[in-house]
Write a protein that holds these residues in place. Structure first.
Motif, PDB file in Angstrom:
ATOM      1  N   TRP A  29       0.833  -1.208   0.000  1.00  0.00           N
ATOM      2  CA  TRP A  29       0.000   0.000   0.000  1.00  0.00           C
ATOM      3  C   TRP A  29       0.859   1.245   0.000  1.00  0.00           C
ATOM      4  O   TRP A  29       1.884   1.303   0.673  1.00  0.00           O
ATOM      5  N   HIS A  30       0.413   2.242  -0.728  1.00  0.00           N
ATOM      6  CA  HIS A  30       0.982   3.584  -0.667  1.00  0.00           C
ATOM      7  C   HIS A  30      -0.202   4.494  -0.359  1.00  0.00           C
ATOM      8  O   HIS A  30      -1.142   4.588  -1.162  1.00  0.00           O
ATOM      9  N   VAL A  31      -0.165   5.118   0.796  1.00  0.00           N
ATOM     10  CA  VAL A  31      -1.294   5.928   1.271  1.00  0.00           C
ATOM     11  C   VAL A  31      -0.845   7.375   1.420  1.00  0.00           C
ATOM     12  O   VAL A  31       0.202   7.649   1.992  1.00  0.00           O
ATOM     13  N   VAL A  32      -1.658   8.277   0.907  1.00  0.00           N
ATOM     14  CA  VAL A  32      -1.382   9.708   0.997  1.00  0.00           C
ATOM     15  C   VAL A  32      -2.565  10.367   1.686  1.00  0.00           C
ATOM     16  O   VAL A  32      -3.718  10.132   1.323  1.00  0.00           O
ATOM     17  N   ASP A  33      -2.276  11.181   2.688  1.00  0.00           N
ATOM     18  CA  ASP A  33      -3.314  11.954   3.369  1.00  0.00           C
ATOM     19  C   ASP A  33      -3.514  13.256   2.613  1.00  0.00           C
ATOM     20  O   ASP A  33      -2.548  13.929   2.272  1.00  0.00           O
ATOM     21  N   LEU A  34      -4.758  13.587   2.370  1.00  0.00           N
ATOM     22  CA  LEU A  34      -5.083  14.777   1.595  1.00  0.00           C
ATOM     23  C   LEU A  34      -5.673  15.862   2.485  1.00  0.00           C
ATOM     24  O   LEU A  34      -6.372  15.553   3.449  1.00  0.00           O
ATOM     25  N   PRO A  35      -5.453  17.117   2.139  1.00  0.00           N
ATOM     26  CA  PRO A  35      -6.086  18.196   2.907  1.00  0.00           C
ATOM     27  C   PRO A  35      -7.592  18.169   2.670  1.00  0.00           C
ATOM     28  O   PRO A  35      -8.044  17.927   1.560  1.00  0.00           O
ATOM     29  N   SER A  36      -8.357  18.365   3.722  1.00  0.00           N
ATOM     30  CA  SER A  36      -9.812  18.394   3.606  1.00  0.00           C
ATOM     31  C   SER A  36     -10.264  19.738   3.065  1.00  0.00           C
ATOM     32  O   SER A  36      -9.690  20.768   3.385  1.00  0.00           O
ATOM     33  N   THR A  37     -11.294  19.683   2.249  1.00  0.00           N
ATOM     34  CA  THR A  37     -11.943  20.904   1.809  1.00  0.00           C
ATOM     35  C   THR A  37     -13.411  20.774   2.157  1.00  0.00           C
ATOM     36  O   THR A  37     -13.913  19.674   2.382  1.00  0.00           O
ATOM     37  N   SER A  38     -14.105  21.867   2.206  1.00  0.00           N
ATOM     38  CA  SER A  38     -15.506  21.843   2.636  1.00  0.00           C
ATOM     39  C   SER A  38     -16.393  21.015   1.706  1.00  0.00           C
ATOM     40  O   SER A  38     -17.391  20.463   2.134  1.00  0.00           O
ATOM     41  N   ASP A  39     -16.023  20.871   0.415  1.00  0.00           N
ATOM     42  CA  ASP A  39     -16.868  20.141  -0.517  1.00  0.00           C
ATOM     43  C   ASP A  39     -16.302  18.769  -0.881  1.00  0.00           C
ATOM     44  O   ASP A  39     -16.784  18.120  -1.781  1.00  0.00           O
ATOM     45  N   ASP A  40     -15.286  18.317  -0.182  1.00  0.00           N
ATOM     46  CA  ASP A  40     -14.653  17.041  -0.502  1.00  0.00           C
ATOM     47  C   ASP A  40     -14.419  16.261   0.781  1.00  0.00           C
ATOM     48  O   ASP A  40     -13.741  16.731   1.681  1.00  0.00           O
ATOM     49  N   ASP A  41     -14.984  15.052   0.845  1.00  0.00           N
ATOM     50  CA  ASP A  41     -14.852  14.221   2.039  1.00  0.00           C
ATOM     51  C   ASP A  41     -13.617  13.329   2.012  1.00  0.00           C
ATOM     52  O   ASP A  41     -13.350  12.618   2.962  1.00  0.00           O
ATOM     53  N   VAL A  42     -12.871  13.322   0.898  1.00  0.00           N
ATOM     54  CA  VAL A  42     -11.720  12.430   0.776  1.00  0.00           C
ATOM     55  C   VAL A  42     -10.628  12.872   1.740  1.00  0.00           C
ATOM     56  O   VAL A  42     -10.178  14.009   1.710  1.00  0.00           O
ATOM     57  N   GLU A  43     -10.227  11.973   2.598  1.00  0.00           N
ATOM     58  CA  GLU A  43      -9.184  12.233   3.587  1.00  0.00           C
ATOM     59  C   GLU A  43      -7.875  11.560   3.181  1.00  0.00           C
ATOM     60  O   GLU A  43      -6.804  12.093   3.385  1.00  0.00           O
ATOM     61  N   SER A  44      -7.982  10.354   2.609  1.00  0.00           N
ATOM     62  CA  SER A  44      -6.798   9.587   2.223  1.00  0.00           C
ATOM     63  C   SER A  44      -7.041   8.926   0.875  1.00  0.00           C
ATOM     64  O   SER A  44      -8.177   8.586   0.526  1.00  0.00           O
ATOM     65  N   PHE A  45      -5.956   8.743   0.166  1.00  0.00           N
ATOM     66  CA  PHE A  45      -6.000   8.041  -1.105  1.00  0.00           C
ATOM     67  C   PHE A  45      -5.019   6.890  -1.002  1.00  0.00           C
ATOM     68  O   PHE A  45      -3.852   7.096  -0.671  1.00  0.00           O
ATOM     69  N   ALA A  46      -5.502   5.679  -1.246  1.00  0.00           N
ATOM     70  CA  ALA A  46      -4.653   4.492  -1.120  1.00  0.00           C
ATOM     71  C   ALA A  46      -4.503   3.805  -2.472  1.00  0.00           C
ATOM     72  O   ALA A  46      -5.488   3.589  -3.174  1.00  0.00           O
ATOM     73  N   MET A  47      -3.279   3.493  -2.812  1.00  0.00           N
ATOM     74  CA  MET A  47      -2.992   2.723  -4.010  1.00  0.00           C
ATOM     75  C   MET A  47      -2.383   1.409  -3.538  1.00  0.00           C
ATOM     76  O   MET A  47      -1.446   1.406  -2.730  1.00  0.00           O
ATOM     77  N   GLY A  48      -2.933   0.302  -4.000  1.00  0.00           N
ATOM     78  CA  GLY A  48      -2.446  -1.001  -3.555  1.00  0.00           C
ATOM     79  C   GLY A  48      -2.022  -1.883  -4.711  1.00  0.00           C
ATOM     80  O   GLY A  48      -2.746  -2.019  -5.699  1.00  0.00           O
ATOM     81  N   HIS A  49      -0.834  -2.464  -4.591  1.00  0.00           N
ATOM     82  CA  HIS A  49      -0.315  -3.409  -5.583  1.00  0.00           C
ATOM     83  C   HIS A  49      -0.328  -4.799  -4.962  1.00  0.00           C
ATOM     84  O   HIS A  49       0.224  -4.999  -3.875  1.00  0.00           O
ATOM     85  N   ASP A  50      -0.918  -5.745  -5.662  1.00  0.00           N
ATOM     86  CA  ASP A  50      -0.949  -7.129  -5.205  1.00  0.00           C
ATOM     87  C   ASP A  50       0.420  -7.750  -5.479  1.00  0.00           C
ATOM     88  O   ASP A  50       0.825  -7.899  -6.629  1.00  0.00           O
ATOM     89  N   ILE A  51       1.137  -8.080  -4.414  1.00  0.00           N
ATOM     90  CA  ILE A  51       2.479  -8.647  -4.551  1.00  0.00           C
ATOM     91  C   ILE A  51       2.518 -10.115  -4.152  1.00  0.00           C
ATOM     92  O   ILE A  51       3.582 -10.690  -3.996  1.00  0.00           O
ATOM     93  N   THR A  52       1.355 -10.734  -4.016  1.00  0.00           N
ATOM     94  CA  THR A  52       1.269 -12.123  -3.560  1.00  0.00           C
ATOM     95  C   THR A  52       2.054 -13.062  -4.459  1.00  0.00           C
ATOM     96  O   THR A  52       2.868 -13.864  -3.979  1.00  0.00           O
TER      97      THR A  52
END
Length: 135
Positions: A83-106
Motif C-alpha cells: 500500500w501507498h497511502v497519501v493523506d489529503l487536505p480536507s476541503t468543505s466540498d470534498d470528504d476524501v481524507e486519504s487516497f490508497a494505491m495497492g499493488h498485489d504482490i502475492t
C-alpha cells in the motif's frame, strides 16, 4: 484511475470507501456498489480493523506512507498488498481524507520464496562438495 492496474481507493476520515476502481474489484472480488460506503478495514483488511483505522487516519496532511498489509478477498483468500497511502487536505466540498494505491504482490512474493528455497536446496551442505569440488 479506472484503467490503473493497481487498486485505487479513496477513503473518508473514518475509513469509508469513497472510490473503488476496477482493479480493486478484480483483486478483492467485491463489486464497486458493494464496497462504496463501507469501511475498508472491516471489508477487506485481514488484520485488526482498529489497527488499520489508525493507519489510514493520518496525522499530517500531505503525509505519505508505504507498508505491506494483507487483504482478505470476498472468497476468503488472503493477498499480500503493498500500500501507498497519501493523506489529503480536507476541503468543505470534498470528504476524501486519504487516497490508497495497492499493488498485489502475492504472486511475486511466492515466486521469490520458491526461488530462494530452490537455491537453498541446490547449495551443498556442510562438508559436501559441489560440482567444482569446492565445499
Amino acid at each position: 484511475v479506472e484503467l490503473a492496474d493497481a487498486m485505487m481507493i479513496a477513503l473518508s476520515q473514518d475509513g469509508e470507501i469513497l472510490l473503488f476502481n476496477k482493479a480493486a474489484e478484480r483483486i478483492t472480488g467485491y463489486a464497486r456498489d458493494e464496497a462504496l460506503g463501507r469501511n475498508l478495514a472491516e471489508l477487506v483488511l485481514a488484520e485488526s480493523p482498529e489497527l488499520h483505522r489508525e493507519f489510514f487516519r493520518g496525522t499530517a496532511h500531505g503525509a505519505s506512507r508505504r507498508l505491506e498489509l494483507p487483504l482478505r478477498t470476498r472468497a476468503g483468500n488472503v493477498r499480500d498488498i503493498l500500500w501507498h497511502v497519501v493523506d489529503l487536505p480536507s476541503t468543505s466540498d470534498d470528504d476524501v481524507e486519504s487516497f490508497a494505491m495497492g499493488h498485489d504482490i502475492t504472486d511475486e512474493r511466492a515466486k521469490r520464496e520458491h526461488d530462494q528455497q530452490q537455491e537453498r536446496r541446490q547449495r551443498p551442505g556442510p562438508g559436501m562438495c559441489d560440482e567444482s569440488g569446492k565445499g
